[in-house]
Design an enzyme around this catalytic site. Structure first.
Site, PDB file in Angstrom:
ATOM      1  CG  ASP A 115      -1.835  -1.218   1.210  1.00  0.00           C
ATOM      2  OD1 ASP A 115      -2.568  -1.378   0.224  1.00  0.00           O
ATOM      3  OD2 ASP A 115      -1.805  -2.023   2.165  1.00  0.00           O
ATOM      4  CB  THR A 188       0.998  -7.997  -9.167  1.00  0.00           C
ATOM      5  OG1 THR A 188       0.932  -6.577  -9.038  1.00  0.00           O
ATOM      6  CG2 THR A 188       2.410  -8.484  -8.876  1.00  0.00           C
TER       7      THR A 188
HETATM    8  C1  LIG Z   1      -1.824  -2.769  -2.788  1.00  0.00           C
HETATM    9  S1  LIG Z   1      -2.090  -4.436  -2.385  1.00  0.00           S
HETATM   10  C2  LIG Z   1      -1.028  -5.317  -3.525  1.00  0.00           C
HETATM   11  C3  LIG Z   1      -1.423  -6.734  -3.699  1.00  0.00           C
HETATM   12  C4  LIG Z   1      -0.575  -7.578  -4.678  1.00  0.00           C
HETATM   13  N1  LIG Z   1       0.799  -7.719  -4.226  1.00  0.00           N
HETATM   14  C5  LIG Z   1      -0.619  -7.007  -6.068  1.00  0.00           C
HETATM   15  O1  LIG Z   1       0.407  -6.461  -6.513  1.00  0.00           O
HETATM   16  O2  LIG Z   1      -1.660  -7.117  -6.728  1.00  0.00           O
HETATM   17  C6  LIG Z   1      -1.255  -4.594  -0.829  1.00  0.00           C
HETATM   18  C7  LIG Z   1      -1.666  -5.808  -0.016  1.00  0.00           C
HETATM   19  O3  LIG Z   1      -0.886  -5.863   1.174  1.00  0.00           O
HETATM   20  C8  LIG Z   1      -1.687  -6.339   2.233  1.00  0.00           C
HETATM   21  N2  LIG Z   1      -1.036  -5.941   3.501  1.00  0.00           N
HETATM   22  C9  LIG Z   1      -0.795  -4.688   3.926  1.00  0.00           C
HETATM   23  N3  LIG Z   1      -0.173  -4.693   5.119  1.00  0.00           N
HETATM   24  C10 LIG Z   1       0.006  -5.998   5.461  1.00  0.00           C
HETATM   25  C11 LIG Z   1       0.584  -6.658   6.587  1.00  0.00           C
HETATM   26  N4  LIG Z   1       1.125  -5.970   7.605  1.00  0.00           N
HETATM   27  N5  LIG Z   1       0.596  -7.999   6.612  1.00  0.00           N
HETATM   28  C12 LIG Z   1       0.053  -8.699   5.588  1.00  0.00           C
HETATM   29  N6  LIG Z   1      -0.501  -8.129   4.496  1.00  0.00           N
HETATM   30  C13 LIG Z   1      -0.539  -6.804   4.429  1.00  0.00           C
HETATM   31  C14 LIG Z   1      -3.045  -5.716   1.951  1.00  0.00           C
HETATM   32  O4  LIG Z   1      -4.094  -6.437   2.580  1.00  0.00           O
HETATM   33  C15 LIG Z   1      -3.118  -5.799   0.428  1.00  0.00           C
HETATM   34  O5  LIG Z   1      -3.741  -6.990  -0.012  1.00  0.00           O
END
Ligand SMILES: C[S@@+](CC[C@H](N)C(=O)[O-])C[C@H]1O[C@@H](n2cnc3c(N)ncnc32)[C@H](O)[C@@H]1O
Length: 212
Positions: A115, A188
Protein backbone atom coordinates in the site's frame (compact mmCIF):
# COMPACT_ATOMS: atom_id res chain seq x y z
CA UNK A 1 -16.20 -12.64 -0.89
CA UNK A 2 -17.51 -14.98 -3.56
CA UNK A 3 -19.05 -18.32 -2.69
CA UNK A 4 -16.08 -20.04 -4.33
CA UNK A 5 -13.63 -18.14 -2.14
CA UNK A 6 -15.61 -18.90 1.02
CA UNK A 7 -15.77 -22.56 0.08
CA UNK A 8 -12.02 -22.69 -0.57
CA UNK A 9 -11.32 -21.13 2.83
CA UNK A 10 -13.48 -23.68 4.56
CA UNK A 11 -12.15 -26.69 2.68
CA UNK A 12 -8.51 -25.83 2.32
CA UNK A 13 -7.61 -23.70 5.33
CA UNK A 14 -6.95 -26.73 7.55
CA UNK A 15 -4.57 -28.08 4.90
CA UNK A 16 -2.74 -24.99 3.63
CA UNK A 17 -3.68 -22.12 5.96
CA UNK A 18 -1.61 -20.63 8.74
CA UNK A 19 -3.23 -18.53 11.44
CA UNK A 20 -0.97 -15.70 12.47
CA UNK A 21 -1.64 -16.03 16.17
CA UNK A 22 1.79 -15.56 17.72
CA UNK A 23 2.60 -19.26 18.08
CA UNK A 24 5.98 -20.52 16.93
CA UNK A 25 6.10 -21.98 13.40
CA UNK A 26 8.44 -24.76 12.42
CA UNK A 27 8.82 -24.23 8.67
CA UNK A 28 9.98 -27.80 7.99
CA UNK A 29 6.85 -29.07 9.71
CA UNK A 30 4.63 -26.53 7.95
CA UNK A 31 5.80 -27.50 4.45
CA UNK A 32 6.71 -31.12 5.15
CA UNK A 33 10.24 -30.67 3.75
CA UNK A 34 13.34 -28.55 4.25
CA UNK A 35 13.38 -26.72 0.91
CA UNK A 36 14.12 -22.97 0.87
CA UNK A 37 11.27 -20.77 2.08
CA UNK A 38 10.44 -17.39 0.59
CA UNK A 39 7.89 -15.17 2.32
CA UNK A 40 5.60 -12.87 0.35
CA UNK A 41 3.90 -10.05 2.19
CA UNK A 42 0.62 -8.73 0.77
CA UNK A 43 -0.27 -11.08 -2.10
CA UNK A 44 -3.64 -9.41 -2.76
CA UNK A 45 -5.73 -11.79 -4.89
CA UNK A 46 -2.74 -14.11 -5.25
CA UNK A 47 -2.61 -14.67 -9.03
CA UNK A 48 1.07 -13.73 -9.29
CA UNK A 49 1.87 -15.77 -6.18
CA UNK A 50 0.26 -18.89 -7.63
CA UNK A 51 2.16 -18.42 -10.88
CA UNK A 52 5.48 -18.10 -9.04
CA UNK A 53 4.75 -21.18 -6.90
CA UNK A 54 3.91 -23.21 -10.02
CA UNK A 55 7.03 -22.06 -11.84
CA UNK A 56 9.37 -22.91 -8.96
CA UNK A 57 8.24 -26.11 -7.20
CA UNK A 58 11.60 -26.44 -5.42
CA UNK A 59 10.91 -23.31 -3.38
CA UNK A 60 8.33 -23.10 -0.61
CA UNK A 61 6.27 -19.91 -0.56
CA UNK A 62 4.79 -18.53 2.62
CA UNK A 63 2.28 -15.98 1.38
CA UNK A 64 0.71 -13.62 3.90
CA UNK A 65 -2.17 -11.18 3.72
CA UNK A 66 -4.99 -9.91 5.91
CA UNK A 67 -7.45 -9.85 2.99
CA UNK A 68 -9.79 -12.85 3.36
CA UNK A 69 -11.28 -12.96 -0.18
CA UNK A 70 -7.73 -12.99 -1.53
CA UNK A 71 -6.84 -15.89 0.75
CA UNK A 72 -9.81 -17.83 -0.60
CA UNK A 73 -8.84 -16.98 -4.16
CA UNK A 74 -5.23 -18.09 -3.66
CA UNK A 75 -6.30 -21.34 -1.99
CA UNK A 76 -8.55 -22.04 -4.97
CA UNK A 77 -5.67 -21.46 -7.38
CA UNK A 78 -3.39 -23.66 -5.26
CA UNK A 79 -5.99 -26.42 -5.28
CA UNK A 80 -6.61 -26.13 -9.01
CA UNK A 81 -2.90 -26.24 -9.83
CA UNK A 82 -1.85 -28.68 -7.10
CA UNK A 83 0.57 -26.20 -5.52
CA UNK A 84 1.89 -28.16 -2.56
CA UNK A 85 4.76 -25.66 -2.06
CA UNK A 86 2.44 -22.85 -0.97
CA UNK A 87 1.04 -21.94 2.45
CA UNK A 88 -1.31 -19.01 3.08
CA UNK A 89 -0.98 -16.93 6.24
CA UNK A 90 -3.86 -14.89 7.60
CA UNK A 91 -2.83 -11.83 9.56
CA UNK A 92 -0.14 -9.24 10.07
CA UNK A 93 3.19 -10.17 8.50
CA UNK A 94 5.00 -8.23 11.24
CA UNK A 95 3.64 -10.56 13.93
CA UNK A 96 4.63 -13.57 11.86
CA UNK A 97 8.16 -12.24 11.47
CA UNK A 98 8.60 -10.98 15.01
CA UNK A 99 6.87 -13.63 17.07
CA UNK A 100 6.56 -16.82 15.09
CA UNK A 101 9.58 -17.41 12.87
CA UNK A 102 13.06 -18.50 13.93
CA UNK A 103 16.06 -16.27 13.25
CA UNK A 104 17.79 -16.95 9.91
CA UNK A 105 14.86 -19.05 8.68
CA UNK A 106 13.87 -17.35 5.40
CA UNK A 107 15.64 -17.59 2.06
CA UNK A 108 13.88 -14.59 0.61
CA UNK A 109 11.29 -11.87 1.09
CA UNK A 110 8.94 -10.44 -1.53
CA UNK A 111 6.90 -7.29 -1.14
CA UNK A 112 5.08 -6.43 -4.34
CA UNK A 113 3.08 -3.23 -4.56
CA UNK A 114 2.63 -2.61 -0.85
CA UNK A 115 0.00 0.00 0.00
CA UNK A 116 1.59 3.28 -1.14
CA UNK A 117 0.03 5.58 1.47
CA UNK A 118 0.50 8.66 -0.73
CA UNK A 119 -0.56 11.29 1.82
CA UNK A 120 2.29 12.71 3.85
CA UNK A 121 0.52 12.19 7.16
CA UNK A 122 0.19 8.49 6.30
CA UNK A 123 3.80 7.88 5.28
CA UNK A 124 4.52 6.35 8.67
CA UNK A 125 2.15 3.51 7.76
CA UNK A 126 4.34 2.41 4.86
CA UNK A 127 5.80 -1.04 5.37
CA UNK A 128 9.30 -0.50 4.04
CA UNK A 129 10.95 1.47 6.84
CA UNK A 130 14.22 1.02 8.75
CA UNK A 131 12.56 -0.74 11.73
CA UNK A 132 10.81 -3.21 9.45
CA UNK A 133 14.07 -3.93 7.61
CA UNK A 134 15.88 -4.54 10.91
CA UNK A 135 13.22 -7.06 11.90
CA UNK A 136 13.23 -8.74 8.48
CA UNK A 137 17.04 -8.96 8.54
CA UNK A 138 16.92 -11.07 11.70
CA UNK A 139 14.63 -13.62 10.04
CA UNK A 140 16.45 -13.78 6.70
CA UNK A 141 19.46 -15.97 6.09
CA UNK A 142 22.67 -14.23 5.07
CA UNK A 143 22.57 -13.85 1.28
CA UNK A 144 18.75 -14.01 1.17
CA UNK A 145 17.14 -11.88 -1.51
CA UNK A 146 14.73 -9.06 -0.66
CA UNK A 147 12.62 -8.13 -3.65
CA UNK A 148 10.30 -5.14 -3.60
CA UNK A 149 8.30 -3.51 -6.36
CA UNK A 150 6.07 -0.46 -6.48
CA UNK A 151 4.33 1.74 -9.01
CA UNK A 152 4.41 4.73 -6.67
CA UNK A 153 7.61 6.59 -7.49
CA UNK A 154 8.03 8.53 -4.23
CA UNK A 155 7.72 5.20 -2.37
CA UNK A 156 10.23 3.60 -4.75
CA UNK A 157 12.67 6.38 -3.84
CA UNK A 158 12.00 5.81 -0.15
CA UNK A 159 12.56 2.06 -0.55
CA UNK A 160 15.85 2.66 -2.35
CA UNK A 161 16.95 5.13 0.29
CA UNK A 162 16.17 3.01 3.36
CA UNK A 163 17.43 -0.26 1.84
CA UNK A 164 20.66 1.41 0.69
CA UNK A 165 21.22 3.00 4.11
CA UNK A 166 20.53 -0.21 6.05
CA UNK A 167 23.73 -1.97 7.17
CA UNK A 168 22.17 -5.45 6.86
CA UNK A 169 21.32 -5.11 3.16
CA UNK A 170 23.27 -4.55 -0.04
CA UNK A 171 22.04 -3.72 -3.52
CA UNK A 172 22.47 -6.47 -6.13
CA UNK A 173 22.72 -3.76 -8.79
CA UNK A 174 26.24 -2.52 -9.47
CA UNK A 175 24.99 1.02 -10.09
CA UNK A 176 23.18 1.12 -6.74
CA UNK A 177 19.82 1.75 -8.38
CA UNK A 178 16.58 0.00 -9.29
CA UNK A 179 16.66 -3.46 -10.86
CA UNK A 180 15.08 -4.66 -14.08
CA UNK A 181 12.00 -6.78 -13.32
CA UNK A 182 13.33 -10.32 -12.85
CA UNK A 183 11.78 -12.99 -15.09
CA UNK A 184 10.35 -14.83 -12.08
CA UNK A 185 8.06 -11.97 -11.08
CA UNK A 186 4.84 -11.97 -13.12
CA UNK A 187 2.79 -8.84 -13.59
CA UNK A 188 0.51 -8.40 -10.57
CA UNK A 189 -3.08 -7.24 -10.44
CA UNK A 190 -2.26 -4.03 -8.59
CA UNK A 191 0.62 -3.37 -10.98
CA UNK A 192 -1.74 -3.68 -13.95
CA UNK A 193 -3.99 -1.02 -12.45
CA UNK A 194 -0.98 1.26 -11.91
CA UNK A 195 0.25 0.76 -15.47
CA UNK A 196 -3.23 1.64 -16.76
CA UNK A 197 -2.88 4.96 -14.93
CA UNK A 198 0.50 5.58 -16.55
CA UNK A 199 2.53 4.80 -13.44
CA UNK A 200 6.18 3.78 -13.67
CA UNK A 201 7.07 0.49 -11.97
CA UNK A 202 10.34 0.04 -10.12
CA UNK A 203 11.80 -3.21 -8.77
CA UNK A 204 14.42 -3.35 -6.02
CA UNK A 205 16.65 -6.38 -5.45
CA UNK A 206 18.76 -6.39 -2.33
CA UNK A 207 20.57 -9.11 -0.39
CA UNK A 208 21.01 -9.62 3.29
CA UNK A 209 24.74 -9.13 3.81
CA UNK A 210 26.99 -12.03 4.74
CA UNK A 211 29.13 -11.09 7.72
CA UNK A 212 32.72 -12.33 8.04
C1 LIG B 1 -1.82 -2.77 -2.79
S1 LIG B 1 -2.09 -4.44 -2.38
C2 LIG B 1 -1.03 -5.32 -3.52
C3 LIG B 1 -1.42 -6.73 -3.70
C4 LIG B 1 -0.57 -7.58 -4.68
N1 LIG B 1 0.80 -7.72 -4.23
C5 LIG B 1 -0.62 -7.01 -6.07
O1 LIG B 1 0.41 -6.46 -6.51
O2 LIG B 1 -1.66 -7.12 -6.73
C6 LIG B 1 -1.25 -4.59 -0.83
C7 LIG B 1 -1.67 -5.81 -0.02
O3 LIG B 1 -0.89 -5.86 1.17
C8 LIG B 1 -1.69 -6.34 2.23
N2 LIG B 1 -1.04 -5.94 3.50
C9 LIG B 1 -0.80 -4.69 3.93
N3 LIG B 1 -0.17 -4.69 5.12
C10 LIG B 1 0.01 -6.00 5.46
C11 LIG B 1 0.58 -6.66 6.59
N4 LIG B 1 1.12 -5.97 7.61
N5 LIG B 1 0.60 -8.00 6.61
C12 LIG B 1 0.05 -8.70 5.59
N6 LIG B 1 -0.50 -8.13 4.50
C13 LIG B 1 -0.54 -6.80 4.43
C14 LIG B 1 -3.04 -5.72 1.95
O4 LIG B 1 -4.09 -6.44 2.58
C15 LIG B 1 -3.12 -5.80 0.43
O5 LIG B 1 -3.74 -6.99 -0.01
Amino acid sequence: MTAGQADALQRLWPKWGLDIDGRHVDLVELFGNDRPVVMEIGFGMGEATAQMAAADPGTNILAVDVHTPGQGNLLNLADRDGLTNLRVGNGDAIILLREMLDPDSLDGLRVYFPDPWPKKRHHKRRLIQPEFLSLAATRLKPGALVHCATDWEPYAEQMLEVLTAHPEFENTQADGGFAPRPEFRPLTRFEGQGLDKGHVVNDLLFRRVQHG
